[in-house]
Design a protein around this motif. Structure first.
Motif, PDB file in Angstrom:
ATOM      1  N   VAL A 246       0.811  -1.221   0.000  1.00  0.00           N
ATOM      2  CA  VAL A 246       0.000   0.000   0.000  1.00  0.00           C
ATOM      3  C   VAL A 246       0.847   1.273   0.000  1.00  0.00           C
ATOM      4  CG1 VAL A 246      -1.778   1.306   1.237  1.00  0.00           C
ATOM      5  CG2 VAL A 246      -1.796  -1.192   1.315  1.00  0.00           C
ATOM      6  N   LEU A 247       0.460   2.222  -0.827  1.00  0.00           N
ATOM      7  CA  LEU A 247       1.055   3.557  -0.792  1.00  0.00           C
ATOM      8  C   LEU A 247      -0.023   4.525  -0.320  1.00  0.00           C
ATOM      9  CD1 LEU A 247       2.891   3.507  -4.249  1.00  0.00           C
ATOM     10  CD2 LEU A 247       3.958   3.463  -1.994  1.00  0.00           C
ATOM     11  N   ALA A 248       0.224   5.160   0.816  1.00  0.00           N
ATOM     12  CA  ALA A 248      -0.739   6.132   1.335  1.00  0.00           C
ATOM     13  C   ALA A 248      -0.376   7.498   0.763  1.00  0.00           C
ATOM     14  CB  ALA A 248      -0.674   6.162   2.856  1.00  0.00           C
ATOM     15  N   ALA A 249      -1.339   8.128   0.107  1.00  0.00           N
ATOM     16  CA  ALA A 249      -1.041   9.403  -0.546  1.00  0.00           C
ATOM     17  C   ALA A 249      -1.963  10.513  -0.065  1.00  0.00           C
ATOM     18  CB  ALA A 249      -1.177   9.252  -2.060  1.00  0.00           C
ATOM     19  N   ASN A 250      -1.420  11.725  -0.047  1.00  0.00           N
ATOM     20  CA  ASN A 250      -2.240  12.901   0.235  1.00  0.00           C
ATOM     21  C   ASN A 250      -2.181  13.782  -1.016  1.00  0.00           C
ATOM     22  OD1 ASN A 250      -3.700  14.945   1.462  1.00  0.00           O
ATOM     23  ND2 ASN A 250      -2.462  14.950   3.331  1.00  0.00           N
ATOM     24  N   TYR A 251      -3.188  14.587  -1.191  1.00  0.00           N
ATOM     25  CA  TYR A 251      -3.223  15.455  -2.374  1.00  0.00           C
ATOM     26  C   TYR A 251      -3.756  16.815  -1.929  1.00  0.00           C
ATOM     27  CZ  TYR A 251      -4.886  17.038  -7.037  1.00  0.00           C
ATOM     28  OH  TYR A 251      -5.126  17.740  -8.191  1.00  0.00           O
ATOM     29  N   TYR A 252      -2.836  17.731  -1.663  1.00  0.00           N
ATOM     30  CA  TYR A 252      -3.232  19.025  -1.121  1.00  0.00           C
ATOM     31  C   TYR A 252      -3.829  19.921  -2.202  1.00  0.00           C
ATOM     32  CZ  TYR A 252      -0.484  17.879   3.029  1.00  0.00           C
ATOM     33  OH  TYR A 252       0.012  17.299   4.159  1.00  0.00           O
ATOM     34  N   GLY A 253      -4.949  20.506  -1.872  1.00  0.00           N
ATOM     35  CA  GLY A 253      -5.577  21.453  -2.793  1.00  0.00           C
ATOM     36  C   GLY A 253      -4.993  22.836  -2.558  1.00  0.00           C
ATOM     37  N   ASP A 254      -3.813  23.075  -3.135  1.00  0.00           N
ATOM     38  CA  ASP A 254      -3.144  24.362  -2.881  1.00  0.00           C
ATOM     39  C   ASP A 254      -3.252  25.282  -4.087  1.00  0.00           C
ATOM     40  OD1 ASP A 254      -1.534  22.921  -4.555  1.00  0.00           O
ATOM     41  OD2 ASP A 254       0.342  23.459  -3.564  1.00  0.00           O
ATOM     42  N   ASP A 255      -4.244  25.029  -4.907  1.00  0.00           N
ATOM     43  CA  ASP A 255      -4.422  25.828  -6.111  1.00  0.00           C
ATOM     44  C   ASP A 255      -5.926  25.880  -6.372  1.00  0.00           C
ATOM     45  OD1 ASP A 255      -4.048  27.140  -8.463  1.00  0.00           O
ATOM     46  OD2 ASP A 255      -3.292  25.421  -9.575  1.00  0.00           O
ATOM     47  N   GLY A 256      -6.327  26.798  -7.198  1.00  0.00           N
ATOM     48  CA  GLY A 256      -7.739  26.818  -7.533  1.00  0.00           C
ATOM     49  C   GLY A 256      -8.391  28.131  -7.169  1.00  0.00           C
ATOM     50  N   ALA A 257      -9.620  28.276  -7.638  1.00  0.00           N
ATOM     51  CA  ALA A 257     -10.333  29.545  -7.523  1.00  0.00           C
ATOM     52  C   ALA A 257     -10.519  29.981  -6.066  1.00  0.00           C
ATOM     53  CB  ALA A 257     -11.680  29.418  -8.215  1.00  0.00           C
ATOM     54  N   HIS A 258     -10.697  29.006  -5.147  1.00  0.00           N
ATOM     55  CA  HIS A 258     -10.970  29.416  -3.760  1.00  0.00           C
ATOM     56  C   HIS A 258      -9.788  30.189  -3.172  1.00  0.00           C
ATOM     57  CE1 HIS A 258      -8.612  25.823  -2.726  1.00  0.00           C
ATOM     58  NE2 HIS A 258      -8.463  26.356  -1.532  1.00  0.00           N
ATOM     59  N   ILE A 259      -8.580  29.793  -3.568  1.00  0.00           N
ATOM     60  CA  ILE A 259      -7.393  30.471  -3.023  1.00  0.00           C
ATOM     61  C   ILE A 259      -7.257  31.856  -3.641  1.00  0.00           C
ATOM     62  CG2 ILE A 259      -4.886  30.379  -2.802  1.00  0.00           C
ATOM     63  CD1 ILE A 259      -5.181  27.332  -2.775  1.00  0.00           C
ATOM     64  N   ALA A 260      -7.500  31.906  -4.935  1.00  0.00           N
ATOM     65  CA  ALA A 260      -7.446  33.200  -5.615  1.00  0.00           C
ATOM     66  C   ALA A 260      -8.441  34.155  -4.950  1.00  0.00           C
ATOM     67  CB  ALA A 260      -7.767  33.018  -7.088  1.00  0.00           C
ATOM     68  N   ARG A 261      -9.609  33.630  -4.600  1.00  0.00           N
ATOM     69  CA  ARG A 261     -10.650  34.451  -3.978  1.00  0.00           C
ATOM     70  C   ARG A 261     -10.152  34.995  -2.616  1.00  0.00           C
ATOM     71  NH1 ARG A 261     -15.433  30.806  -4.375  1.00  0.00           N
ATOM     72  NH2 ARG A 261     -15.211  31.031  -6.615  1.00  0.00           N
ATOM     73  N   ILE A 262      -9.524  34.100  -1.845  1.00  0.00           N
ATOM     74  CA  ILE A 262      -9.048  34.498  -0.516  1.00  0.00           C
ATOM     75  C   ILE A 262      -7.908  35.520  -0.633  1.00  0.00           C
ATOM     76  CG2 ILE A 262      -7.804  33.647   1.524  1.00  0.00           C
ATOM     77  CD1 ILE A 262      -9.448  30.985   1.047  1.00  0.00           C
ATOM     78  N   LEU A 263      -6.961  35.227  -1.499  1.00  0.00           N
ATOM     79  CA  LEU A 263      -5.811  36.126  -1.605  1.00  0.00           C
ATOM     80  C   LEU A 263      -6.195  37.472  -2.233  1.00  0.00           C
ATOM     81  CD1 LEU A 263      -2.849  33.724  -2.408  1.00  0.00           C
ATOM     82  CD2 LEU A 263      -3.743  34.485  -0.206  1.00  0.00           C
ATOM     83  N   ARG A 264      -7.152  37.453  -3.112  1.00  0.00           N
ATOM     84  CA  ARG A 264      -7.634  38.736  -3.656  1.00  0.00           C
ATOM     85  C   ARG A 264      -8.199  39.586  -2.525  1.00  0.00           C
ATOM     86  NH1 ARG A 264     -11.632  42.327  -4.434  1.00  0.00           N
ATOM     87  NH2 ARG A 264     -12.692  41.076  -2.883  1.00  0.00           N
ATOM     88  N   TYR A 265      -8.932  38.944  -1.641  1.00  0.00           N
ATOM     89  CA  TYR A 265      -9.556  39.659  -0.526  1.00  0.00           C
ATOM     90  C   TYR A 265      -8.470  40.218   0.403  1.00  0.00           C
ATOM     91  CZ  TYR A 265     -12.924  40.628   3.228  1.00  0.00           C
ATOM     92  OH  TYR A 265     -13.696  41.225   4.178  1.00  0.00           O
ATOM     93  N   VAL A 266      -7.473  39.396   0.694  1.00  0.00           N
ATOM     94  CA  VAL A 266      -6.368  39.833   1.571  1.00  0.00           C
ATOM     95  C   VAL A 266      -5.670  41.056   0.964  1.00  0.00           C
ATOM     96  CG1 VAL A 266      -4.099  39.169   2.498  1.00  0.00           C
ATOM     97  CG2 VAL A 266      -5.992  37.552   2.549  1.00  0.00           C
TER      98      VAL A 266
END
Ligand code: ARG
Length: 594
Positions: free
Chosen positions: A173-193
Motif C-alpha cells: 500500500v502507498l498512502a497518498a495525500n493530495y493538497y488542494g493548494d491551487d484553484g479559484a478558492h485560493i485566488a478568492r481568498i488572496l484577492r480579498y487579503v
C-alpha cells in the motif's frame, strides 16, 4: 472497478465449503456439477442473527437452479446427508437456510494458541497474490487556505483505517495525500487579503485564512453586478499570477500556503496518521495544460464557447470543462494529470480515492474522460465515496461559517473527558490522566468516524461518542482495559493463562467469544473487498459485547479447576490480542488502565 483479489478462506469455511460442495454433487442431475466451487460456497456462509441458530447459515437459494429443487428441499437434503466430521458438528434447517453448528473443540484448539502467539493476526499479510498488488490510497486532501473541518476528520479516519486494513491483508500500500493548494478558492481568498490589505495574526494563521474565505463570500454576495464583475476579473488575475509563479502574489501564496500545511501537519501528528507520498494540485498545472493541448489536437477534447472540454452528454454526464476561456485549468483537469502520474510514476495496480459524496459527479466525469483518452487504467480507479458529518441541527458549510473545525471538536471532547477523568485525580499522576484523555479522545473520534457505513451520513453527538456503554470508541477501549485489570489481578494471585487445554472452553458464551476472535480475518478481508472499515468496527463492538457477556456468565479467578481457570485466562488474553489488533486497524491505541 475490478473486484479485489480473492481472500483465502479460513480452515473452517474451507472445510464446510468442501463438504457442502460434495453434498451438492449428489443432488445435481447426473453428468452435471454445481455451478459454485467449494471456495465460493465457503464465502456464502453467513452469520445467523442469533447464535442459538448455529455458527453459520447457508442460504440455499443459489442452488435451486443447479439441483432443480426448491431451496428449502436443498437445505433439507444437505442437512440429512452432510458428513458430521472435522469442523462440522450438526446441521439444522430453517426454511431455505441450512444452519451449521461447528465443532467446539476444533474452534478452541485453533483459536487460542494462534491468537496467543499472534500468528493468527499476521496470517493475512502473507497472502502472496495480495503482496504483489500495489494499491495507492489517496485520502485527506484538504485545501490549503481553508479550515480543516470535521468532514475532513471523517476522511482522515476512514482513509487511515483503509490503509491499515489493506496492509493487514498483505497488499503493498502507498498512502497518498493530495493538497488542494491551487484553484479559484485560493485566488478568492488572496484577492480579498490584497484588496483589504489585511495583516495576519501571529498564531493559527491557517484558520485565519479559512475565516477570510467566509468574509470573501459574504462580500461577493452583497456586491452590485458591476462590483462582481470587477472582483471576478481580479480573482482571475490572482489565479493566473499563482499559476505562472508571478510577482508578489506568488510570494503571498507561498507563505500563506505554508501556514495551512503547518496546521494540517499538526493534526496528522495528533492523529498519528502518515503518508508515503504527497501530491500538490499546484504541481500539476503544467501537466494538465499539456494534457489539454494534446487531446485537443487528437480531437478527444473540443472547443465550446471559448472553453475546452469533453462532451459527456452521451453518458449523461454533461459537458466537462477542462480549460476555461481565461486559459486557466480546473480541478478536473488536474485530476487527469494526477491519475496518469500515479500509475506511471508509482507502477500501481489500483488507485483508490477517498473523497466525499459531493464529488460523485466529478469522479464519474474524470474516470470517463480518462477512459475516452484511452487511458487503460481508468477502470482500476475507484472512488470511495462517503457521506457528510452533520450536527443534530443540520448541515455545516464553510462558506457561511457554520462548519465545525476539527480542532474545535477535539477541544470540546477533551474538556468533557477532563470532567469524566476527574475521579482519578487522587490516584493517578497528571501525566497518565492527560495521556488517557488523549487516547480516549482520539479513539472516540476515530471510532465515531469509522463505525458508520461510509455511504451514510454521520450525525455527530458528543455524549454518544464518549459513552462508556454504547457503540462507541470508549466502550471498546474500556473492554480492553478490563482484560488488563483481570490479567493483572490473576498474576498477583499467581495464576497464569495457558493454551494447554482450550477444549475445556465449552460454555455457550465461551464458544461465542471464540467465534468473534476466529472470524476477525474473514471480516477484515471482506471489509477490504467492499471498502468498508465500518464492518470491522462493528465486529469489534459485538466481540466486546460477547466478552462482557462471557465475563458476567462464568467465574474466571474462581473457576472450578486450575485448568479451567488457565484456559479462561487464555481466552481473555486471546480476546485482548484480537481487540488490540482490531483497534489498531482503526488507528486506535487503548490505554492500559481505566
Ligand atoms: N482537495 C479537494 C477538496 O477538498 C479534494 C481532492 C480529492 N482528490 C482528488 N484526486 N480530486 O475538494
Amino acid at each position: 472497478m475490478t473486484s479485489v483479489a480473492h481472500y483465502p478462506l479460513d480452515p473452517c469455511r474451507a472445510d464446510l465449503g468442501e463438504k457442502i460442495y460434495a453434498g451438492l454433487c449428489s443432488l445435481v442431475p447426473e453428468g452435471t456439477t454445481p455451478s459454485l466451487s467449494a471456495i465460493e460456497i465457503g464465502r456464502l456462509l453467513e452469520q445467523p442473527p442469533d447464535s442459538k441458530m448455529g455458527d453459520y447459515a447457508l442460504p440455499c437459494f443459489r442452488f435451486a437452479k443447479d439441483t432443480r429443487k426448491k431451496p428449502s428441499e436443498v437445505a433439507e437434503s444437505l442437512a440429512s446427508t452432510l458428513a458430521t466430521s472435522g469442523w462440522l458438528d450438526k446441521c439444522q434447517t430453517v426454511g431455505a437456510f441450512l444452519n451449521i453448528f461447528t465443532n467446539k473443540e476444533m474452534l478452541a484448539k485453533t483459536t487460542i494458541p494462534n491468537s496467543l502467539s499472534g500468528d493468527w493476526f499476521s496470517l493475512m499479510a502473507k497472502n502472496v497474490s495480495n503482496n504483489q498488488c500495489r494499491v495507492m490510497i489517496e485520502y485527506s486532501q484538504p485545501n490549503t487556505h481553508k479550515e480543516f473541518h470535521v468532514g475532513h476528520g471523517r476522511n482522515v479516519c476512514l482513509g487511515n483505517a483503509l490503509v491499515r486494513l489493506f496492509r493487514y491483508c498483505g497488499y503493498n500500500v502507498l498512502a497518498a495525500n493530495y493538497y488542494g493548494d491551487d484553484g479559484a478558492h485560493i485566488a478568492r481568498i488572496l484577492r480579498y487579503v490584497k484588496a483589504h490589505k489585511l495583516v495576519a495574526p501571529k498564531e493559527h494563521r491557517g484558520e485565519w485564512l479559512g475565516q477570510i474565505y467566509v468574509k470573501a463570500g459574504q462580500e461577493f454576495s452583497a456586491a452590485t453586478d458591476e462590483e462582481k464583475q470587477k472582483i471576478t476579473a481580479q480573482i482571475s488575475e490572482v489565479h493566473r499570477d499563482i499559476e505562472t509563479k508571478h510577482g508578489e502574489t506568488f510570494k503571498l501564496w507561498e507563505n500563506t500556503r505554508q501556514w495551512s500545511l503547518d496546521d494540517f501537519s499538526e493534526i496528522y501528528k495528533w492523529l498519528d496518521v502518515n503518508f508515503d507520498i504527497l501530491f500538490y494540485e499546484s504541481e500539476l498545472t503544467e501537466e494538465s495544460q499539456a494534457t489539454v493541448s494534446e487531446y485537443l489536437k487528437k480531437g478527444t477534447f473540443i472547443e465550446d464557447q471559448g472553453a475546452i472540454g469533453v462532451d459527456l452528454k452521451p453518458y449523461k454526464l454533461g459537458f466537462c470543462i477542462l480549460r476555461k476561456s481565461d486559459g486557466n485549468t480546473l480541478y478536473a483537469t488536474k485530476d487527469l494529470a494526477l491519475a496518469k502520474r500515479k500509475f506511471e510514476n508509482y507502477k500501481i495496480d489500483r488507485s483508490i480515492y477517498v473523497v466525499a459524496d459531493e464529488q460523485n459527479h466529478h469522479f464519474r466525469q474524470v474516470f470517463k474522460v480518462l477512459e475516452l483518452m484511452g487511458f487503460a487504467q481508468a477502470k482500476l480507479c475507484y472512488h470511495l465515496s462517503y457521506g457528510m458529518v452533520v450536527l443534530p441541527e443540520g448541515k455545516m458549510s464553510s462558506r457561511d461559517g457554520t462548519s465545525v473545525t476539527f480542532n474545535s471538536l477535539k477541544s470540546l471532547m477533551l474538556i468533557r473527558l477532563g470532567e469524566i477523568l476527574k475521579k482519578y485525580e487522587h490516584d493517578w499522576q497528571p501525566a497518565e490522566i492527560a495521556e488517557t484523555a488523549q487516547r480516549l479522545c482520539d479513539g472516540a473520534i476515530k471510532y465515531g468516524m469509522i463505525s458508520t457505513d461510509p455511504s451514510k451520513e454521520i450525525v455527530f453527538n458528543l455524549e454518544d461518542w464518549l459513552s462508556f456503554e454504547g457503540n462507541s470508541g470508549p466502550y471498546l477501549m474500556y473492554s480492553y482495559t478490563r482484560t488488563k485489570s483481570i490479567l493483572r489481578k490473576a498474576s498477583e494471585q499467581g495464576f497464569k493463562a495457558s493454551s494447554d487445554k482450550p477444549e475445556l472452553l465449552t460454555e455457550a458464551s465461551e464458544h461465542d467469544l471464540l467465534r468473534y476472535i476466529y472470524d476477525i480475518n474473514t471480516v477484515v478481508a471482506v471489509a477490504c473487498e467492499h471498502y468498508k472499515p465500518s464492518s470491522v468496527a462493528i465486529h469489534l463492538f459485538y466481540m466486546c459485547k460477547s466478552f462482557n457477556r462471557f465475563y458476567a456468565d462464568v467465574s474466571v479467578l474462581k473457576a472450578d479447576s486450575d485448568d479451567l481457570r488457565s484456559a479462561r485466562l487464555a481466552l481473555i488474553q486471546s480476546f485482548a490480542n484480537a481487540l488490540s489488533t482490531g483497534l489498531s486497524l482503526l488507528g486506535i491505541v487503548a490505554p492500559e488502565r481505566m
